[in-house]
Write a protein that holds these residues in place. Sequence first.
Motif, PDB file in Angstrom:
ATOM      1  N   GLY A 128      26.271 -42.226 -10.157  1.00  0.00           N
ATOM      2  CA  GLY A 128      25.653 -43.516 -10.466  1.00  0.00           C
ATOM      3  C   GLY A 128      26.390 -44.677  -9.829  1.00  0.00           C
ATOM      4  O   GLY A 128      27.584 -44.880 -10.065  1.00  0.00           O
ATOM      5  N   LEU A 129      25.697 -45.423  -8.995  1.00  0.00           N
ATOM      6  CA  LEU A 129      26.241 -46.621  -8.337  1.00  0.00           C
ATOM      7  C   LEU A 129      25.128 -47.661  -8.350  1.00  0.00           C
ATOM      8  O   LEU A 129      24.227 -47.634  -7.503  1.00  0.00           O
ATOM      9  CB  LEU A 129      26.683 -46.312  -6.898  1.00  0.00           C
ATOM     10  CG  LEU A 129      27.814 -45.293  -6.740  1.00  0.00           C
ATOM     11  CD1 LEU A 129      27.937 -44.853  -5.292  1.00  0.00           C
ATOM     12  CD2 LEU A 129      29.135 -45.884  -7.224  1.00  0.00           C
ATOM     13  N   PRO A 130      25.138 -48.583  -9.301  1.00  0.00           N
ATOM     14  CA  PRO A 130      23.995 -49.487  -9.494  1.00  0.00           C
ATOM     15  C   PRO A 130      23.621 -50.306  -8.273  1.00  0.00           C
ATOM     16  O   PRO A 130      22.456 -50.667  -8.108  1.00  0.00           O
ATOM     17  CB  PRO A 130      24.472 -50.395 -10.639  1.00  0.00           C
ATOM     18  CG  PRO A 130      25.530 -49.612 -11.342  1.00  0.00           C
ATOM     19  CD  PRO A 130      26.195 -48.789 -10.286  1.00  0.00           C
ATOM     20  N   GLY A 139      18.786 -46.697  -4.599  1.00  0.00           N
ATOM     21  CA  GLY A 139      18.232 -45.700  -5.510  1.00  0.00           C
ATOM     22  C   GLY A 139      19.027 -45.537  -6.774  1.00  0.00           C
ATOM     23  O   GLY A 139      18.805 -44.578  -7.516  1.00  0.00           O
ATOM     24  N   GLY A 140      19.953 -46.436  -7.015  1.00  0.00           N
ATOM     25  CA  GLY A 140      20.765 -46.360  -8.230  1.00  0.00           C
ATOM     26  C   GLY A 140      21.955 -45.449  -8.121  1.00  0.00           C
ATOM     27  O   GLY A 140      22.703 -45.273  -9.090  1.00  0.00           O
ATOM     28  N   GLY A 141      22.175 -44.856  -6.983  1.00  0.00           N
ATOM     29  CA  GLY A 141      23.321 -43.974  -6.812  1.00  0.00           C
ATOM     30  C   GLY A 141      23.143 -43.076  -5.604  1.00  0.00           C
ATOM     31  O   GLY A 141      22.230 -43.256  -4.785  1.00  0.00           O
ATOM     32  N   ALA A 173      34.767 -38.622  -7.235  1.00  0.00           N
ATOM     33  CA  ALA A 173      35.287 -39.027  -5.918  1.00  0.00           C
ATOM     34  C   ALA A 173      34.379 -40.069  -5.260  1.00  0.00           C
ATOM     35  O   ALA A 173      34.864 -41.004  -4.610  1.00  0.00           O
ATOM     36  CB  ALA A 173      35.418 -37.811  -5.006  1.00  0.00           C
ATOM     37  N   ILE A 174      33.065 -39.929  -5.420  1.00  0.00           N
ATOM     38  CA  ILE A 174      32.146 -40.855  -4.741  1.00  0.00           C
ATOM     39  C   ILE A 174      32.324 -42.281  -5.245  1.00  0.00           C
ATOM     40  O   ILE A 174      32.467 -43.214  -4.434  1.00  0.00           O
ATOM     41  CB  ILE A 174      30.685 -40.369  -4.877  1.00  0.00           C
ATOM     42  CG1 ILE A 174      30.488 -39.085  -4.049  1.00  0.00           C
ATOM     43  CG2 ILE A 174      29.713 -41.440  -4.415  1.00  0.00           C
ATOM     44  CD1 ILE A 174      29.135 -38.424  -4.257  1.00  0.00           C
ATOM     45  N   PRO A 175      32.333 -42.549  -6.568  1.00  0.00           N
ATOM     46  CA  PRO A 175      32.580 -43.933  -7.013  1.00  0.00           C
ATOM     47  C   PRO A 175      33.944 -44.463  -6.587  1.00  0.00           C
ATOM     48  O   PRO A 175      34.078 -45.658  -6.277  1.00  0.00           O
ATOM     49  CB  PRO A 175      32.463 -43.831  -8.539  1.00  0.00           C
ATOM     50  CG  PRO A 175      31.596 -42.641  -8.770  1.00  0.00           C
ATOM     51  CD  PRO A 175      31.971 -41.672  -7.689  1.00  0.00           C
ATOM     52  N   ALA A 176      34.959 -43.587  -6.561  1.00  0.00           N
ATOM     53  CA  ALA A 176      36.291 -44.042  -6.130  1.00  0.00           C
ATOM     54  C   ALA A 176      36.276 -44.446  -4.659  1.00  0.00           C
ATOM     55  O   ALA A 176      36.880 -45.462  -4.269  1.00  0.00           O
ATOM     56  CB  ALA A 176      37.322 -42.942  -6.374  1.00  0.00           C
ATOM     57  N   ALA A 177      35.574 -43.656  -3.824  1.00  0.00           N
ATOM     58  CA  ALA A 177      35.457 -44.014  -2.408  1.00  0.00           C
ATOM     59  C   ALA A 177      34.663 -45.299  -2.247  1.00  0.00           C
ATOM     60  O   ALA A 177      34.993 -46.172  -1.426  1.00  0.00           O
ATOM     61  CB  ALA A 177      34.787 -42.871  -1.639  1.00  0.00           C
ATOM     62  N   TRP A 178      33.593 -45.436  -3.039  1.00  0.00           N
ATOM     63  CA  TRP A 178      32.780 -46.645  -2.952  1.00  0.00           C
ATOM     64  C   TRP A 178      33.584 -47.882  -3.349  1.00  0.00           C
ATOM     65  O   TRP A 178      33.414 -48.952  -2.753  1.00  0.00           O
ATOM     66  CB  TRP A 178      31.543 -46.516  -3.825  1.00  0.00           C
ATOM     67  CG  TRP A 178      30.788 -47.816  -3.903  1.00  0.00           C
ATOM     68  CD1 TRP A 178      30.664 -48.637  -4.970  1.00  0.00           C
ATOM     69  CD2 TRP A 178      30.120 -48.463  -2.813  1.00  0.00           C
ATOM     70  NE1 TRP A 178      29.944 -49.750  -4.641  1.00  0.00           N
ATOM     71  CE2 TRP A 178      29.596 -49.674  -3.323  1.00  0.00           C
ATOM     72  CE3 TRP A 178      29.896 -48.140  -1.476  1.00  0.00           C
ATOM     73  CZ2 TRP A 178      28.870 -50.564  -2.535  1.00  0.00           C
ATOM     74  CZ3 TRP A 178      29.168 -49.022  -0.697  1.00  0.00           C
ATOM     75  CH2 TRP A 178      28.664 -50.215  -1.211  1.00  0.00           C
ATOM     76  N   GLY A 217      25.396 -52.137   4.028  1.00  0.00           N
ATOM     77  CA  GLY A 217      24.488 -51.268   4.758  1.00  0.00           C
ATOM     78  C   GLY A 217      24.484 -49.855   4.215  1.00  0.00           C
ATOM     79  O   GLY A 217      23.430 -49.214   4.113  1.00  0.00           O
ATOM     80  N   ILE A 218      25.666 -49.351   3.849  1.00  0.00           N
ATOM     81  CA  ILE A 218      25.739 -48.012   3.265  1.00  0.00           C
ATOM     82  C   ILE A 218      24.980 -47.989   1.949  1.00  0.00           C
ATOM     83  O   ILE A 218      24.228 -47.044   1.661  1.00  0.00           O
ATOM     84  CB  ILE A 218      27.211 -47.599   3.089  1.00  0.00           C
ATOM     85  CG1 ILE A 218      27.860 -47.371   4.464  1.00  0.00           C
ATOM     86  CG2 ILE A 218      27.328 -46.339   2.229  1.00  0.00           C
ATOM     87  CD1 ILE A 218      29.352 -47.092   4.408  1.00  0.00           C
ATOM     88  N   ALA A 219      25.145 -49.021   1.134  1.00  0.00           N
ATOM     89  CA  ALA A 219      24.435 -49.071  -0.152  1.00  0.00           C
ATOM     90  C   ALA A 219      22.928 -49.108   0.044  1.00  0.00           C
ATOM     91  O   ALA A 219      22.169 -48.571  -0.767  1.00  0.00           O
ATOM     92  CB  ALA A 219      24.901 -50.282  -0.955  1.00  0.00           C
ATOM     93  N   ALA A 220      22.465 -49.745   1.124  1.00  0.00           N
ATOM     94  CA  ALA A 220      21.030 -49.859   1.375  1.00  0.00           C
ATOM     95  C   ALA A 220      20.427 -48.600   1.977  1.00  0.00           C
ATOM     96  O   ALA A 220      19.229 -48.353   1.808  1.00  0.00           O
ATOM     97  CB  ALA A 220      20.757 -51.043   2.297  1.00  0.00           C
ATOM     98  N   GLY A 221      21.231 -47.804   2.681  1.00  0.00           N
ATOM     99  CA  GLY A 221      20.654 -46.703   3.443  1.00  0.00           C
ATOM    100  C   GLY A 221      21.098 -45.305   3.095  1.00  0.00           C
ATOM    101  O   GLY A 221      20.384 -44.339   3.366  1.00  0.00           O
ATOM    102  N   LEU A 222      22.286 -45.144   2.500  1.00  0.00           N
ATOM    103  CA  LEU A 222      22.781 -43.795   2.186  1.00  0.00           C
ATOM    104  C   LEU A 222      22.255 -43.360   0.825  1.00  0.00           C
ATOM    105  O   LEU A 222      22.527 -44.011  -0.183  1.00  0.00           O
ATOM    106  CB  LEU A 222      24.312 -43.789   2.187  1.00  0.00           C
ATOM    107  CG  LEU A 222      24.958 -42.426   1.871  1.00  0.00           C
ATOM    108  CD1 LEU A 222      24.584 -41.383   2.915  1.00  0.00           C
ATOM    109  CD2 LEU A 222      26.477 -42.568   1.778  1.00  0.00           C
ATOM    110  N   THR A 223      21.504 -42.287   0.791  1.00  0.00           N
ATOM    111  CA  THR A 223      20.922 -41.798  -0.466  1.00  0.00           C
ATOM    112  C   THR A 223      21.503 -40.472  -0.913  1.00  0.00           C
ATOM    113  O   THR A 223      21.447 -40.146  -2.102  1.00  0.00           O
ATOM    114  CB  THR A 223      19.401 -41.623  -0.328  1.00  0.00           C
ATOM    115  OG1 THR A 223      19.125 -40.575   0.626  1.00  0.00           O
ATOM    116  CG2 THR A 223      18.740 -42.916   0.133  1.00  0.00           C
ATOM    117  N   THR A 224      22.070 -39.708   0.040  1.00  0.00           N
ATOM    118  CA  THR A 224      22.359 -38.302  -0.244  1.00  0.00           C
ATOM    119  C   THR A 224      23.645 -37.863   0.436  1.00  0.00           C
ATOM    120  O   THR A 224      23.874 -38.197   1.608  1.00  0.00           O
ATOM    121  CB  THR A 224      21.197 -37.414   0.261  1.00  0.00           C
ATOM    122  OG1 THR A 224      19.967 -37.881  -0.307  1.00  0.00           O
ATOM    123  CG2 THR A 224      21.415 -35.966  -0.086  1.00  0.00           C
TER     124      THR A 224
END
Length: 791
Positions: A562-564, A568-570, A602-607, A620-627
């Motif tokens: 989850g990354l608001p 896509g919310g994460g 790990a993903i939220p820590a990297a974010w 840009g990563i928040a707008a385009g990376l979904t998976t």
Amino acid sequence: MVSAPPFRQFVLKVATRCDLACDHCYVYEAADTSWRHKPRFMAEETVQRTAERIAEHAATHRLPAVTLVLHGGEPLLLGPTRMRETLKTLRYVIEDAGCAVALRIHTNGVRLSTEYCDLFREHHVQVGVSLDGDRAATDRHRRFANGASSHTQALRAVSLLRDDYPDIYAGVLCTIDIRNDPVAVYEAVRDAAPPRADFLLPHATHSDPPLRTDPGHTEYADWMLAVFDRWNAENRPFPIRSFTSVLDAFRGLPSGTESLGLSPVDLVVVEADGTLEQTDSLKATYDGAPATGFSVAEHSFDEASGHPGFEARRHGVADLCETCRRCPIVSVCGGGLRTHRYSAPSQPTSPADPFDHPSVYCGDLKELIMGIRARTEASAVARVPAQRALGLPADVLHQLAHGYGDAKAIEHLNRFQRSLRILLLAKVFAAADPGTGPRQELVDAAIAQLKTLDAGHKDALHEVLGHPYTSVWALRCLDDAQSGRAVPEDLAHLGSLAAATAIRAGVDAEVEVPVRQGAVYLPTLGRLVVGADAGRSVLLRISGGDCDVLGAPGWQGVRRAGLPMFSGGGIAVEDTDPFRRCHHWDVAQRLPDSDAAAWLSAIPAAWDILARDHHSYAPGIAAGLTTIVPLVPSLAGRAVSSTARRAYGAIGAGLPVVGNRAADSPASALALLMIHEFQHAKLGAVLDMADLHDPHDTRLFEAPWRQDPRPLEGLLQGTYAHVGVTDFWRVRRFTAPDPEERAHAEAEFGLWFGHTLRATRVLADSGSLTPLGLRFVEALRTTLEGWTSKV
């Protein structure tokens, strides 16, 4: 709150006098006389204040890079000593604000020397020269005040750049005179071997019309088409912006020039006294036309950006007269240069806006565009129907070419990919239509259900089609159909798409879905393991979006970090979709809960690292990376990551583990992989919209980071990705939490900076980049060179 779009190009009038007396000069010979009241040179304090204002503007708008053009008059009148101080001030003040600087200078060449060239090389300044062609053409206008020719000095300047300083040679500008022989002019420009050139229409208005030897005829179009024919016959040995802008516009790309096309203009002029003006060409219209009333001493660039003169150049078609708006080629010509649309009010009934007219070159522009189109009809066809409608605006192109891309830029890529996936689904429908295979009933029913869902629940269908590996599936189906192979399991996946869409849409439906390798797959949702004995398909009953499989034993849902702030919310941790097996590394099987928990932390820590320290990439990563697809970790402990060319929005990665160095923290390592691989995803999306290189060039090229040579697209992809890698380590040198990690980052930055800069030179020298590709590589090099003061 930001009130107007930012400027990205700044023209600095560092000298207001000239050592030539060209009779076609719009600065000294046209309507505007403001030069008489300007200081001869831009004072040091004005340079300093201008640099501070640009840095402030860049910080406000989080601009990754800006372009500065030193102009005049003749800028070399400034002298080497004063020029050196000016360059140092501009670069250091602006770059200290975290914004890369691309420096350019335009000169008549009279005073260009090895001393100047060494200085420009030191400060990475690109040098452009005015050259009107052969001696006869040059001597028609470009003379000294005593009438002497300047042709020898201009030739000496381009020879110096061509032969001894090709790395700082920006190109040649040529002003057209229809009395000159177009082929002779072209050959003189060609012999100067410029990296790029442009042929400029002389500045004229309806009040002061251009020279015509045969009124009523399109002589300027005839002249330029004669040049085009010779250039085209010689396989376009260098880009000519007048022509490449038209060709780009045919393909839905920004024109790259204010003279053609509808892209918004983002340029402002800073005069020697610090006053801010609109584009220089307006000096040809009326006295005081470029003035704004703003200055760097008293105003920010944001304040100036709201001036009506700048605002008028952002409205595209809306800024044009009715004749232009109704013209079928307005998207290509853009109404021509705003200056050329001017007519002095002469009657009480004259338009309130003196620029509300077609260009004085309207007929010439139409004949030029139609002439180029007729000569290049086959190559001007877009590769997919949506390409022209979803072209890259100038600001988006600017960001992506420099290696960056904010949320707005990535959303343009997202929209194109969405259109592309809709097109691919339609092609799969067509490929599946005349079938008689054992699964044809399932396929036919799924197509009918998807068409119904598309009519009433487009958003849900788009969510499912937005799953990155839907494109991989569709292209696989089309490849099989084209080769004559029928793979029933692949076409039957249409049922899985229909079921997932119905669930997301919250509708009632019965959908037959295939069983594949003992499981039922629902894209974006997960899979149900049913075992090998379940048969070839399962009927799913969906009621109000609920489906029994979602809670059944054996259900393996897609987990999400989850990354608001993400669209896509994460980020989905995808370990179920069968079409994800398209990476260069083995994909991991369904993760045990403990491994999944490691990913979800790990993903939220990297974010957090990206959002805090890497502002040029995080939005840009928040707008385009979904998976993210988990990959099998390397037994050697090396970082493992991959991007599948046709799976936009996804990256593959092995979960980083802690090594012996502090620099190997899992969060920072994953943040680096996310930047690296999303760079590949961005460039792949750009390549779906535009050609950056000749796809027929099969040669292999040196890649500094690999032992084996790479094909051209592979080298371009690697270079683009490693700009992001270099930037990660550039920032990490200062943000890492302890000295050991900062020292490691310093070493990594130096290594990747050298590799990536070298790769841009290999690309530029390949001879197989398109004009847009050359612009991309030049912009990447500008970004890298903007960091040289901190190497």
